[in-house]
Design a protein around this motif. Structure first.
Motif, PDB file in Angstrom:
ATOM      1  N   GLY A  34      -7.217   4.743  -2.542  1.00  0.00           N
ATOM      2  CA  GLY A  34      -6.254   3.703  -2.883  1.00  0.00           C
ATOM      3  C   GLY A  34      -6.806   2.315  -2.802  1.00  0.00           C
ATOM      4  O   GLY A  34      -6.150   1.355  -3.248  1.00  0.00           O
TER       5      GLY A  34
ATOM      6  N   ALA B 263      -4.479  11.606   5.911  1.00  0.00           N
ATOM      7  CA  ALA B 263      -4.888  10.292   5.408  1.00  0.00           C
ATOM      8  C   ALA B 263      -6.262  10.394   4.755  1.00  0.00           C
ATOM      9  O   ALA B 263      -7.241  10.758   5.407  1.00  0.00           O
ATOM     10  CB  ALA B 263      -4.915   9.277   6.544  1.00  0.00           C
TER      11      ALA B 263
ATOM     12  N   THR C 251       6.492   2.426  -2.004  1.00  0.00           N
ATOM     13  CA  THR C 251       5.138   2.743  -1.539  1.00  0.00           C
ATOM     14  C   THR C 251       5.174   3.498  -0.215  1.00  0.00           C
ATOM     15  O   THR C 251       4.362   4.401   0.010  1.00  0.00           O
ATOM     16  CB  THR C 251       4.309   1.461  -1.389  1.00  0.00           C
TER      17      THR C 251
ATOM     18  N   LEU D  35      -2.159   7.973  -4.759  1.00  0.00           N
ATOM     19  CA  LEU D  35      -2.967   6.995  -4.024  1.00  0.00           C
ATOM     20  C   LEU D  35      -3.455   5.879  -4.942  1.00  0.00           C
ATOM     21  O   LEU D  35      -3.480   4.707  -4.555  1.00  0.00           O
ATOM     22  CB  LEU D  35      -4.152   7.688  -3.357  1.00  0.00           C
TER      23      LEU D  35
ATOM     24  N   VAL E 298      -0.284   3.694  -5.662  1.00  0.00           N
ATOM     25  CA  VAL E 298       0.197   2.993  -4.471  1.00  0.00           C
ATOM     26  C   VAL E 298      -0.798   1.917  -4.043  1.00  0.00           C
ATOM     27  O   VAL E 298      -0.399   0.844  -3.574  1.00  0.00           O
ATOM     28  CB  VAL E 298       0.454   3.994  -3.321  1.00  0.00           C
TER      29      VAL E 298
ATOM     30  N   SER F 111       0.534   5.947   7.703  1.00  0.00           N
ATOM     31  CA  SER F 111      -0.301   7.115   8.011  1.00  0.00           C
ATOM     32  C   SER F 111      -0.404   7.343   9.515  1.00  0.00           C
ATOM     33  O   SER F 111      -0.427   8.486   9.981  1.00  0.00           O
ATOM     34  CB  SER F 111      -1.695   6.948   7.407  1.00  0.00           C
TER      35      SER F 111
ATOM     36  N   THR G 227       3.640   7.174   0.162  1.00  0.00           N
ATOM     37  CA  THR G 227       2.562   7.365   1.140  1.00  0.00           C
ATOM     38  C   THR G 227       2.951   8.401   2.182  1.00  0.00           C
ATOM     39  O   THR G 227       2.150   9.278   2.536  1.00  0.00           O
ATOM     40  CB  THR G 227       2.220   6.035   1.822  1.00  0.00           C
TER      41      THR G 227
ATOM     42  N   PRO H 239      -3.130   2.030   0.707  1.00  0.00           N
ATOM     43  CA  PRO H 239      -1.820   2.625   0.998  1.00  0.00           C
ATOM     44  C   PRO H 239      -1.506   2.791   2.477  1.00  0.00           C
ATOM     45  O   PRO H 239      -0.348   3.002   2.835  1.00  0.00           O
ATOM     46  CB  PRO H 239      -1.899   3.989   0.304  1.00  0.00           C
ATOM     47  N   TYR H 240      -2.519   2.734   3.348  1.00  0.00           N
ATOM     48  CA  TYR H 240      -2.282   2.999   4.756  1.00  0.00           C
ATOM     49  C   TYR H 240      -2.203   1.742   5.613  1.00  0.00           C
ATOM     50  O   TYR H 240      -2.089   1.836   6.835  1.00  0.00           O
ATOM     51  CB  TYR H 240      -3.386   3.913   5.303  1.00  0.00           C
TER      52      TYR H 240
END
Length: 362
Positions: free
Chosen positions: A288, A283, A270, A96, A99, A120, A274, A114-115
């Motif tokens: 991150g 998640a 990435t 995390l 990323v 996610s 992820t 990251p999301y």
């Protein structure tokens, strides 16, 4: 004649940390802290096992040593329950942190995490679908993780296809596509839960929205370990290109960087990292987002330094957050997302008010 506008202050950081020696020292300190955190994290819990016994059980597991019959239960707790959990926490924390750095460079947005690309949310739909409909039952205890990973890959493919344009993949289109698809996946997940018979989806939804390492096993570690470690190595080799793209597409192109190709490779790396992490942990927010900013304050903005320190910092943070989550309200376990939010929100607000620190140059 009016005076020229003042130059915006740079992000302050101890200058010695920006040198190769300083970064190496910081990395060594964090690596030692990571190693020192492992033993108490494995030994502490509802069943408290002293460090000496914990180390003895770990040594027996690694060397094939003998364990007395009356110690089998404690040995099983240490080796089969807590050790894979701590290893997974370190892997996810490191992933995390790295990323987050890469995604912020990919979309050139300091608020990215990251999301942000919808991965996610796609993973959550896959996990809930498996949990409710019983798909992939042949995979047994790994069915939910497999469904989550497939959902993440589906989301990645959709974002890539929709975000593409004749001019290539631009940061703005990536962000807008990811956000839009996230809402779409959340709507699909809500419909699945609403139509599901009974409440069997509730625990699954909570897990994938708040995160946790309670499902960690030795069998679930190899795939995520390979993907995360390979991703960390790949991102580190791209550090100079990340420095160039941070200056803008025109400047990066003048420096010989193929911006569109770099962005595609970054997006793939990435997204895979992820997806693999979400598949085994759900998640986990703010790690991150905040870790890259804190690391930049310490070592500067050069991605080679940031990508050296951020994974170690993320790993240490995640091990301790996980330890607190399973001990503060024992025998119940708090969702990790609750604790990372409690830590991340005040840290982020403090960074915003910190004199001389700039988010996105403004």
């Amino acid at each position: 004649m009016t005076a020229p506008p003042p130059t915006p202050p740079r992000t302050p950081h101890p200058r010695w940390l920006t040198t190769p020696t300083g970064t190496a020292v910081a990395a060594l300190v964090l690596a030692l802290l990571l190693a020192a955190s492992t033993l108490p994290a494995i030994g502490l819990g509802t069943a408290l096992i002293p460090p000496a016994e914990t180390a003895r059980y770990l040594w027996a597991a690694l060397t094939g040593g003998a364990i007395a019959p009356d110690e089998v239960t404690r040995y099983q707790i240490i080796w089969n329950i807590r050790t894979p959990r701590v290893v997974l926490a370190a892997l996810v924390g490191a992933g995390l942190g790295a990323v987050g750095v890469a995604v912020q460079a990919l979309v050139r947005n300091p608020l990215a995490d990251p999301y942000i690309l919808g991965v996610s949310s796609g993973a959550s739909v896959g996990a809930v679908t498996v949990g409710v409909l019983g798909a992939l039952a042949a995979l047994g205890p790994y069915a939910v993780s497999a469904g989550a990973f497939l959902g993440a890959l589906t989301a990645t493919l959709l974002v890539h296809l929709i975000a593409r344009s004749p001019a290539g993949i631009t940061p703005l289109r990536l962000v807008l596509t990811g956000v839009a698809l996230s809402f779409g996946f959340q709507a699909i997940m809500s419909v699945i839960i609403y139509l599901a018979p009974g409440n069997e989806a509730t625990a699954t939804v909570l897990f994938w929205t708040m995160g946790g390492f309670g499902a960690a096993t030795w069998g679930s570690l190899p795939v995520v370990a390979v993907i995360v470690l390979a991703g960390l190595a790949a991102l580190h080799t791209m550090s100079r290109r990340l420095d160039a793209t941070a200056l803008g597409d025109e400047t990066a192109t003048s420096l010989g960087v193929d911006v569109d190709r770099t962005r595609r490779v970054l997006f793939l790396i990435t997204a895979l990292m992820t997806g693999a992490m979400v598949a085994v942990s759900g998640a986990i927010g703010f790690v991150g987002l905040v870790v890259p900013h804190v690391v930049r304050i310490l070592v500067g903005a050069a991605h080679r330094r940031v990508l050296t320190i951020a994974p170690l910092a993320g790993a240490v943070l995640m091990i301790w957050v996980d330890l607190v989550s399973r001990t503060i309200a024992a025998p119940r376990e708090l969702p990790l997302g609750v604790l990372t939010a409690l830590i991340g929100v005040p840290v982020f607000l403090t960074l915003m008010r910190r004199r001389g620190y700039l988010f996105g140059g403004r």
